[in-house]
Design an enzyme around this catalytic site. Structure first.
Site, short mmCIF file in Angstrom:
data_model
loop_
_atom_site.label_atom_id
_atom_site.label_comp_id
_atom_site.label_asym_id
_atom_site.label_seq_id
_atom_site.Cartn_x
_atom_site.Cartn_y
_atom_site.Cartn_z
N GLY A 13 -77.72 -24.54 22.02
CA GLY A 13 -76.56 -24.54 21.40
C GLY A 13 -75.62 -23.87 22.10
N GLY A 14 -75.26 -23.76 23.57
CA GLY A 14 -74.38 -23.26 24.09
C GLY A 14 -73.21 -24.43 24.39
N LEU A 15 -72.35 -24.34 25.22
CA LEU A 15 -71.43 -25.26 24.99
C LEU A 15 -71.64 -26.77 25.18
CD1 LEU A 15 -68.37 -23.57 27.51
CD2 LEU A 15 -68.13 -24.00 25.04
N ALA A 16 -72.55 -27.00 26.11
CA ALA A 16 -72.79 -28.35 26.20
C ALA A 16 -73.68 -28.93 25.14
CB ALA A 16 -73.85 -28.58 27.49
N GLY A 17 -74.49 -28.15 24.48
CA GLY A 17 -75.13 -28.49 23.34
C GLY A 17 -74.22 -28.86 22.21
N SER A 252 -65.85 -8.70 38.71
CA SER A 252 -64.92 -9.87 39.24
C SER A 252 -64.46 -9.62 40.76
CB SER A 252 -63.56 -9.83 38.37
OG SER A 252 -62.61 -10.52 38.87
N ARG A 299 -66.34 -15.65 49.54
CA ARG A 299 -67.57 -15.04 48.62
C ARG A 299 -68.90 -15.34 49.30
NH1 ARG A 299 -68.33 -16.83 42.43
NH2 ARG A 299 -66.23 -15.99 41.89
N HIS A 365 -76.46 -16.02 39.98
CA HIS A 365 -75.45 -16.33 39.19
C HIS A 365 -75.32 -17.59 38.46
CE1 HIS A 365 -71.54 -15.54 37.30
NE2 HIS A 365 -70.85 -16.44 37.79
N SER A 404 -67.62 -24.51 35.50
CA SER A 404 -68.76 -24.66 34.76
C SER A 404 -68.85 -24.97 33.43
CB SER A 404 -69.64 -23.40 34.77
OG SER A 404 -70.88 -23.71 34.06
C1 LIG Z 1 -71.44 -13.49 33.75
C2 LIG Z 1 -70.91 -15.01 33.95
C3 LIG Z 1 -69.90 -15.15 33.91
C4 LIG Z 1 -69.44 -16.79 33.81
N1 LIG Z 1 -67.99 -17.06 34.08
C5 LIG Z 1 -67.71 -18.28 34.00
C6 LIG Z 1 -66.17 -18.64 33.88
O1 LIG Z 1 -65.22 -17.82 34.09
N2 LIG Z 1 -66.01 -19.73 34.19
C7 LIG Z 1 -67.03 -21.00 34.13
O2 LIG Z 1 -66.54 -22.19 33.91
N3 LIG Z 1 -68.32 -20.51 34.04
C8 LIG Z 1 -68.57 -19.42 34.11
N4 LIG Z 1 -70.10 -19.07 34.25
C9 LIG Z 1 -71.04 -19.98 33.98
C10 LIG Z 1 -71.08 -20.58 32.47
O3 LIG Z 1 -70.87 -19.62 31.75
C11 LIG Z 1 -72.35 -21.14 32.10
O4 LIG Z 1 -72.88 -22.05 33.38
C12 LIG Z 1 -72.43 -22.00 31.02
O5 LIG Z 1 -71.94 -21.20 29.76
C13 LIG Z 1 -73.75 -22.51 30.64
O6 LIG Z 1 -73.53 -23.40 29.21
P1 LIG Z 1 -74.64 -24.25 28.66
O7 LIG Z 1 -74.02 -24.92 27.49
O8 LIG Z 1 -75.13 -25.18 29.79
O9 LIG Z 1 -75.91 -23.25 28.41
P2 LIG Z 1 -76.06 -21.94 27.57
O10 LIG Z 1 -74.66 -21.36 27.26
O11 LIG Z 1 -76.59 -21.01 28.55
O12 LIG Z 1 -76.80 -22.17 26.13
C14 LIG Z 1 -78.12 -22.49 26.26
C15 LIG Z 1 -78.79 -22.77 25.09
O13 LIG Z 1 -80.16 -23.15 25.23
C16 LIG Z 1 -80.97 -22.46 24.19
N5 LIG Z 1 -82.23 -22.41 25.01
C17 LIG Z 1 -82.58 -22.28 25.99
N6 LIG Z 1 -83.93 -22.29 26.24
C18 LIG Z 1 -84.27 -23.04 25.10
C19 LIG Z 1 -85.72 -23.44 24.43
N7 LIG Z 1 -86.78 -23.44 25.29
N8 LIG Z 1 -85.67 -23.95 23.11
C20 LIG Z 1 -84.54 -23.85 22.35
N9 LIG Z 1 -83.43 -23.52 22.93
C21 LIG Z 1 -83.33 -23.12 24.17
C22 LIG Z 1 -80.40 -21.14 24.12
O14 LIG Z 1 -80.68 -20.42 22.98
C23 LIG Z 1 -78.71 -21.54 24.09
O15 LIG Z 1 -78.27 -21.92 23.00
C24 LIG Z 1 -70.39 -17.62 33.98
C25 LIG Z 1 -71.62 -17.16 34.13
C26 LIG Z 1 -72.12 -16.09 33.75
C27 LIG Z 1 -73.48 -15.44 33.96
#
Ligand SMILES: Cc1cc2nc3c(=O)[nH]c(=O)nc-3n(C[C@H](O)[C@H](O)[C@H](O)COP(=O)(O)OP(=O)(O)OC[C@H]3O[C@@H](n4cnc5c(N)ncnc54)[C@H](O)[C@@H]3O)c2cc1C
Ligand code: SF4
Ligand code: SF4
Ligand code: FES
Lengths: 596, 266
Positions: A13-17, A252, A299, A365, A404
């Site tokens: 349940g990150g942005l994608a989910g 940063s 970078r 990262h 991202s």
């Molecule tokens: C410090 C930092 C700064 C960043 N800054 C930027 C930025 O400024 N701009 C940008 O575009 N990107 C940035 N990024 C990258 C970006 O934040 C991530 O790539 C993005 O948020 C990933 O989102 P997601 O929805 O894929 O997964 P996530 O937000 O990582 O969510 C993963 C989800 O999966 C769940 N999950 C994982 N494993 C399991 C499992 N086995 N069973 C059930 N649930 C599970 C977790 O609970 C969570 O809900 C940054 C990254 C970091 C580390």
């Protein structure tokens, strides 16, 4: 509606989910949303910088076509271009939608959304909300999905960890098995389709800039059940992170942008207070090696140089750290320009960087690699979809800053209708598939029992540390084939020792030992994919750099690496990249087009 | 970092080689609480989480007794996800941003004490269940009602001033510090300042305003805003400095105005 309503399971349940959950609920279907942590605490909260979209509000003539060009160029021509184009076309709408959802984006005088410039582009293309854009975007989707939860379309399973897929005899995905992290209860979730949105695998490297949930464990489980994993070797390392005992926190790039100087004491192991070390006893190695660009080299170069200096034992106090020094700049200038990010340093390190040089080191990262998906976010397993950092599709060999967040939302927005389409047409095969859930439950239960029963004295946390160290040393910034081979040997040794871990928690209620052991095994599997992918790719491209093969080799390697599981080792194959929209050209940083 | 004067950060002088972590343990919700103390080598940049990680590797108490590893929650380790909140030396805060050096200096002792938050069900050791806070967000309709997520162009124009004010509220990470500190919160009798502030966040938005009555209704029940005793403890412990008392004040005003108009409508 009820009779035609379909059932989906979304893992993560990150942005994608959340993006996918919202779209499916809105289409009238039902979602089980499974997440290790409450979704509002997902790793996406960590993103600070912003989200890209060529909205062109600054009269600069920016366009989705330019966003596409910047993205595939920054990615060193390893991304299939059609989905990148579709994402860039959709990006302005995505940003507008967040605006309607009430994200407090920073505003112009006229009250419009403000945009800033980020690495890898000449345009003001990055929308931002203070210094916590990821948090703000995640909260907006969390709120919308909560509305659907109240409306009965979404059921959340927070504090549940996905362990495996449920596949039928034809390798069709029919649901998944997850474990309740308090009771260790296992439950089968039946679904017409499953969407993986579990984020990145930073924890494979021990410490990274990622959250503690970013194990990659769930996608590794899919891989071990037959899903293809693509471009695993492409791991982005950020040049300046703050080394902590527990994690690496991002510092940063703007610190160098405002004049920060990188140095180490000339004498190895010099333990003096940095302020007592005179100018001529400091080694400003970036300025010395790159007189033209100095500390503002791109970078990836900064990352490599800092890494190398420390690997050779010249780091501050012999450790993996160098100084990033701002103390020559007046304190009030620093407060005005860099206040928010310097506060982070002060909060966690306890030193005021306006007066004490910061200690920094490159930190793992982001993973450009992930589950292989086609242009509709479908994996190779029917019924299994993927979106967000856990899929490989958009960023090629290197990701641009602020790209991202937009790719995560895009992935979710494409995966949802794609999964609905699939589910409408799939044969349910009820009778045929009923036993498969029980069989998979039994299998997973046995794995847990085995972990609980094992004796042998190995410590799971120490194994994790060993894996993190060797992966960080050999499979990040600079890669040599002999060391990659040695790393794979070590990984196999660790796998062998894994069978002898004794979990040190006799209380199984809410234990973290069993879930960690399971994650550890999956991380080791994925570590091999990353390592062997790197070993096999004899060129340098984007984040993947081999001194013995310093050039990009389009003829042999403008190809997607595909890893498929087998018991001995991942089986690698290569797939051509669709470069039908932007002709590949050499990536040349000296002309000012740097990547973030 | 409020002044431009460099005040050399105070650190432990001659820190002893070791320090102690005294942890409140509980096997499960029904078990009673006990205490265990662990001793660890002092390192300057240790935070509470890294100390716990160290113990988890090899959980042996200061008396040399092998025990179970303490259980706690963590995720971002950057003080943005809110999950790692606990009571440290009597004060509720995030454990990822709590530095051992600072704590020892403040308490002038060799021991740091960790307890779970007391206002939420204790799952085990330092882990608590805060799902109630998410339920409260449902109760106050903490979202903006959209016609749909399809493309309808940008949202309403908003001044940067209002955007910044909303941003301050929108940084709430549902950590629960304010609820732990609020003398009125407990036993489901009061929804608490976090949810009120989130209602305010959406009531301030031009589109959000349309649904203001729904949100205020969520705050008018027995557990509603009327329970606030204005003790202001909440605002003092909020790690992101959310103007909680202001939200309560302004929401009370909205309630009055709305009641007035509601009455006129009749
Ligand atoms: C410090 C930092 C700064 C960043 N800054 C930027 C930025 O400024 N701009 C940008 O575009 N990107 C940035 N990024 C990258 C970006 O934040 C991530 O790539 C993005 O948020 C990933 O989102 P997601 O929805 O894929 O997964 P996530 O937000 O990582 O969510 C993963 C989800 O999966 C769940 N999950 C994982 N494993 C399991 C499992 N086995 N069973 C059930 N649930 C599970 C977790 O609970 C969570 O809900 C940054 C990254 C970091 C580390
Ligand atoms: S002002 Fe006092 S009573 Fe009211 S919410 Fe805050 S702490 Fe509780
Ligand atoms: S208002 Fe502050 S203290 Fe309360 S939950 Fe939100 S962030 Fe935590
Ligand atoms: S771990 Fe996220 S706030 Fe501490």
């Amino acid at each position: 509606m009820a009779s035609t309503s379909l059932k989906f399971a979304i893992v993560g349940g990150g942005l994608a989910g959340l993006a996918a959950a919202m779209k499916i609920a809105e289409a009238g279907h039902e979602v089980d949303l499974i997440s290790v942590v409450p979704v509002k605490r997902s790793h996406s909260v960590c993103a600070q910088g912003g989200i890209n979209g060529a909205v062109n509000t600054k009269g600069e003539g920016d366009s989705p076509a330019k966003h596409l060009d910047d993205t595939v160029y920054g990615g060193d021509f390893l991304a299939n271009q059609p989905p990148v184009k579709r994402m860039c076309d959709m990006a302005p709408q995505i940003i507008y939608l967040f605006d309607r959802m009430g994200v407090p984006f920073s505003r112009t005088k006229e009250g419009l959304m403000d945009f800033r410039r980020f690495g890898g582009t000449l345009h003001h293309r990055t929308a931002f909300a203070g210094a916590s854009t990821g948090q703000q975007l995640l909260y907006a989707l969390d709120e919308q999905v909560r509305k659907w939860e109240v409306g009965g379309k979404v059921t959340k399973y927070e504090g549940w960890e996905m362990l495996s897929l449920v596949l039928d005899d034809h390798q069709v995905c029919r649901g998944l098995i997850a474990m309740n992290l308090q009771t260790l209860e296992l439950k089968a979730f039946k679904a017409d389709a499953v969407i993986m949105a579990t984020g990145g695998p930073g924890l494979i490297f021990g410490k990274s800039t990622n959250s503690m949930t970013c194990t990659g464990s769930a996608v590794s489980a899919c891989y071990q059940q037959g899903a293809r994993y693509a471009n695993g070797e492409f791991i982005q390392v950020h040049p300046t992170s703050i080394p902590g005992e527990d994690k690496l926190r991002l510092m940063s790039e703007s610190a160098r942008g405002e004049g920060g100087r990188v140095w180490v004491p000339r004498k190895d192991g010099d333990g003096r207070n940095p302020r007592d070390i005179p100018e001529n006893e400091r080694w400003y190695f970036l300025e010395e090696k790159y007189p033209a660009y100095g500390n503002l080299v791109p970078r990836d170069i900064a990352t490599r140089e800092i890494f190398q200096v420390c690997l050779e034992g010249h780091g501050v106090a012999g450790e993996n750290q160098v100084y990033l020094d701002l103390t020559h700049i007046p304190a009030e200038t620093l407060t005005r320009k860099l206040g928010a990010i310097l506060e982070i340093y002060e909060m966690f390190v306890g030193d005021d960087p306006r007066y004490v040089p910061m200690r920094i080191f490159p930190g793992v990262h982001y993973s450009m690699g992930g589950l292989w998906v086609d242009f509709e976010q479908r994996t190779n397993l029917p019924g299994l979809f993927a979106a967000g950092e856990c899929d490989y599709s958009i960023h090629g060999a290197n990701r641009l800053g602020a790209n991202s967040l937009v790719s995560c939302v895009y992935g979710g927005f494409v995966a949802a209708p794609s999964a609905i389409d699939y589910a409408k047409n799939v044969e349910r095969g009820n009778t045929e598939t009923n036993g498969i859930y029980d069989a998979e439950l039994k299998k997973q239960r046995e794995i847990n029992d085995q972990i609980i029963k094992n004796e042998g004295g190995e410590n799971q946390y120490k194994l994790h540390e060993e894996m993190g160290k060797i992966m960080t040393d050999n499979v990040t910034v600079v890669r040599y084939n002999d060391r990659l081979q040695a790393t794979d040997d070590k990984l196999r040794e660790l796998q062998e020792r894994f069978s002898r871990i004794s979990i040190n928690d006799s209380n199984l209620w809410a234990t973290q030992a069993v879930p960690h052991a399971r994650q550890l095994w999956n991380m080791m599997q994925l570590a091999r994919v990353i390592t062997l992918g790197a070993l096999n790719r004899n060129e340098s491209r984007g984040a993947h750099y081999k001194p013995d093969f310093p050039d990009r080799d389009d003829e042999n390697f403008m190809k997607t690496t595909i890893a498929e599981y087998s018991d001995e080792a991942p089986v690698l194959s290569y797939e051509p990249v669709d470069v039908s929209l932007v002709e590949p050209r050499k990536r040349d940083y000296s002309k000012g087009k740097a990547a973030k | 970092m409020n002044t431009d004067q460099h005040r050399e950060k105070r650190r432990l002088e001659n820190p002893s080689a070791k320090f102690k972590l005294k942890i409140q343990r509980r096997e499960n919700q029904d078990a009673s609480a006990t205490w265990e103390t662990f001793e660890l080598p002092y390192r300057r940049n240790l935070n509470v989480i890294s100390a716990l990680m160290e113990i988890r590797k090899n959980p042996v108490t200061v008396e040399g007794k092998s025990t179970t590893p303490p259980v706690w929650d963590m995720s971002c380790l950057e003080q943005v996800c809110g999950i790692c909140t606990m009571v440290i030396d009597g004060r509720v805060r995030q454990s990822c941003s709590a530095l051992i050096d600072d704590l020892l200096l403040e308490s002038n002792s060799d021991t740091v004490t960790l307890q779970p938050m007391s206002k939420f069900p204790n799952v085990r050791d330092l882990k608590v269940d805060r799902s109630k806070m998410f339920d409260h967000l449902k109760q106050v309709h903490a979202w903006i009602e959209l016609d749909g997520s399809y493309d309808l162009g940008p949202g309403p124009q908003i001044s940067n001033e209002v955007a910044q004010e909303r941003y301050a509220y929108s940084r709430c990470m549902t950590c629960g510090c304010c609820l732990e500190a609020c003398p009125q919160y407990g036993d489901d009798n009061y929804i608490g300042p976090q949810a009120i502030a989130q209602a305010r966040l959406f009531n301030m938005h031009p589109t959000g305003k349309i649904e203001i009555e729904e949100r205020l209704n969520g705050l008018l029940g027995d557990d509603g805003i009327g329970n606030c005793g204005n003790a202001q403890n909440c605002v003092q412990v909020c790690p992101t400095s959310i103007p909680l008392t202001r939200a309560i004040y302004e929401t009370n005003r909205d309630v009055t105005v709305n009641a007035l108009f509601g009455w006129l409508k009749k």
